[in-house]
Design a protein around this motif. Structure first.
Motif, short mmCIF file in Angstrom:
data_model
loop_
_atom_site.label_atom_id
_atom_site.label_comp_id
_atom_site.label_asym_id
_atom_site.label_seq_id
_atom_site.Cartn_x
_atom_site.Cartn_y
_atom_site.Cartn_z
N GLY A 160 -6.14 -9.92 6.79
CA GLY A 160 -6.49 -10.22 5.41
C GLY A 160 -7.83 -9.59 5.04
N LEU A 161 -8.79 -9.70 5.96
CA LEU A 161 -10.09 -9.07 5.76
C LEU A 161 -9.95 -7.55 5.71
N ALA A 162 -9.12 -7.00 6.62
CA ALA A 162 -8.92 -5.55 6.64
C ALA A 162 -8.23 -5.08 5.36
N THR A 163 -7.34 -5.89 4.82
CA THR A 163 -6.68 -5.55 3.56
C THR A 163 -7.68 -5.46 2.42
N LEU A 164 -8.59 -6.42 2.36
CA LEU A 164 -9.62 -6.40 1.32
C LEU A 164 -10.52 -5.16 1.44
N LEU A 165 -10.83 -4.79 2.66
CA LEU A 165 -11.74 -3.66 2.88
C LEU A 165 -11.08 -2.32 2.57
N THR A 166 -9.74 -2.25 2.67
CA THR A 166 -9.05 -0.98 2.43
C THR A 166 -8.32 -0.94 1.09
N GLN A 167 -8.38 -2.03 0.32
CA GLN A 167 -7.61 -2.13 -0.91
C GLN A 167 -7.94 -1.02 -1.90
N ASN A 168 -9.20 -0.68 -2.04
CA ASN A 168 -9.62 0.32 -3.01
C ASN A 168 -10.00 1.65 -2.37
N SER A 169 -9.62 1.80 -1.11
CA SER A 169 -9.94 3.05 -0.42
C SER A 169 -8.86 4.10 -0.71
N LYS A 170 -9.10 5.33 -0.28
CA LYS A 170 -8.13 6.40 -0.44
C LYS A 170 -7.07 6.38 0.65
N ASN A 171 -7.28 5.56 1.65
CA ASN A 171 -6.34 5.49 2.77
C ASN A 171 -5.28 4.42 2.49
N LYS A 172 -4.29 4.78 1.69
CA LYS A 172 -3.27 3.81 1.27
C LYS A 172 -2.41 3.37 2.44
N SER A 173 -2.15 4.26 3.38
CA SER A 173 -1.32 3.88 4.52
C SER A 173 -1.98 2.76 5.32
N ALA A 174 -3.31 2.84 5.51
CA ALA A 174 -4.03 1.78 6.22
C ALA A 174 -3.97 0.48 5.44
N TYR A 175 -4.12 0.57 4.12
CA TYR A 175 -4.05 -0.63 3.27
C TYR A 175 -2.69 -1.30 3.40
N LEU A 176 -1.60 -0.53 3.33
CA LEU A 176 -0.26 -1.11 3.39
C LEU A 176 0.04 -1.69 4.77
#
Length: 322
Positions: free
Chosen positions: A281-297
């Motif tokens: 959940g924390l990792a999702t928040l940190l990657t939500q607005n990043s350019k790395n969409k694969s990491a976010y998903l």
């Protein structure tokens, strides 16, 4: 692990195969699947039957099957199962089947012309009980996005271990392209039907429990690239909402695969799923607005596995104590 060169196994000539297709309200995709199945190369002297279970269908599926039954090149049987559930439909197919080899596929696959030959050759040439065929993604409705990586392809039901036959650990293969000898079904019986519930809208991994039972029974499995299908990708599966719901369903199903919720399983699940939900959940928040969409998903999916597992754990606990 690579499998040794195939050797002829005495009296192992396959005489019959049953192709089992559960379907729910996707008549237009089922049509494509049946059309491609009608075009596969047929091994000599093989009896092929195709069994379709229309699972709580309210579209034109039954009328389509009535028409196809008149002209389909192989034996086509179909059944109307009013109780919804993927494994309920698969079980009906299993109960109605007659083949030595039982091949379960989804209703949205495109068969490679060599699929059936590859499947039969594998069972004739290797002393194995279960075959997982290769699954590549079928990009008919949408183009593959730039952010798609191998891990996310797996979540879209790809199963691609390369171009060689290899031994695989169970529960490795997935039910979009899964086959086994009849004695597997005769020993294991029907598939688990307790996974589907109101919190598991996408029944992720509902074949997994069956393959875990197969592993406990010491059945052997291989991956066969020649037994190839292409699995259709729906445009809505490329949305973050799909990965969210899929994660919830997978986590939830892990709990409902358990016959009993013992104290040990409860505590282990509570701790394990809480860890997944919090960390990712924390990792999702940190990657939500990043350019790395694969990491976010990937983070979103794993977080929701934790949330779904917690939800299932608590639901089963309260149901048990009420």
């Amino acid at each position: 692990m690579l499998v040794s060169e195939p050797t002829s196994i005495q009296n192992n000539k396959i005489q019959s195969v049953s192709v089992l297709i559960p379907t729910h309200n996707r008549d237009w995709l089922l049509k494509k699947t049946l059309d491609s199945l009608a075009q596969v190369e047929m091994p000599a002297n093989l009896n092929l039957e195709v069994i379709v279970t229309a699972n709580a269908c309210t579209d034109n599926t039954l009328n389509l099957l009535i028409e196809y039954q008149k002209t389909f090149p192989y034996t086509l049987k179909f059944f109307d199962e009013i109780q919804p559930g993927a494994n309920i439909a698969r079980n009906r197919c299993l109960q109605e089947s007659q083949g030595e080899i039982l091949a379960i596929v989804d209703d949205d696959v495109q068969f490679d012309k060599g699929w059936l030959v590859g499947l039969v050759e594998a069972f004739e040439n290797f002393s194995v009980d279960i075959v997982g065929g290769r699954i590549l993604l079928w990009w008919e409705a949408v183009k593959p996005p730039k952010w798609l990586n191998h891990q996310l392809e797996i979540l879209l039901s790809a199963y691609d271990l390369g171009s060689q036959v290899i031994q695989v650990d169970l529960p490795g293969p997935i039910a979009a392209n899964l086959a086994f000898r009849r004695h597997v079904y005769e020993q294991l019986g029907l598939m688990h039907t307790g996974i589907q519930n109101k919190n598991n809208k996408i029944n992720r991994g509902d074949e997994v429990e069956y393959l875990y039972r197969a592993k406990k029974a010491d059945f052997k499995a291989i991956y066969v690239p020649k037994a190839l299908v292409h699995h259709w990708v729906s445009p809505n599966k490329l949305s973050s909402n799909f990965f969210k719901i899929a994660g919830l369903g997978f986590g939830n199903s892990r709990i409902y695969l358990q016959d009993k919720l013992t104290i040990f399983i409860f505590l282990k699940s509570l701790l394990g799923f809480s860890y997944l939900a919090f960390r990712y959940g924390l990792a999702t928040l940190l990657t939500q607005n990043s350019k790395n969409k694969s990491a976010y998903l990937q983070n979103l999916y794993t977080c929701m596995v934790g949330v779904g597992g917690l939800q299932g754990t608590l639901d089963r606990l309260f149901a048990k104590t009420m």
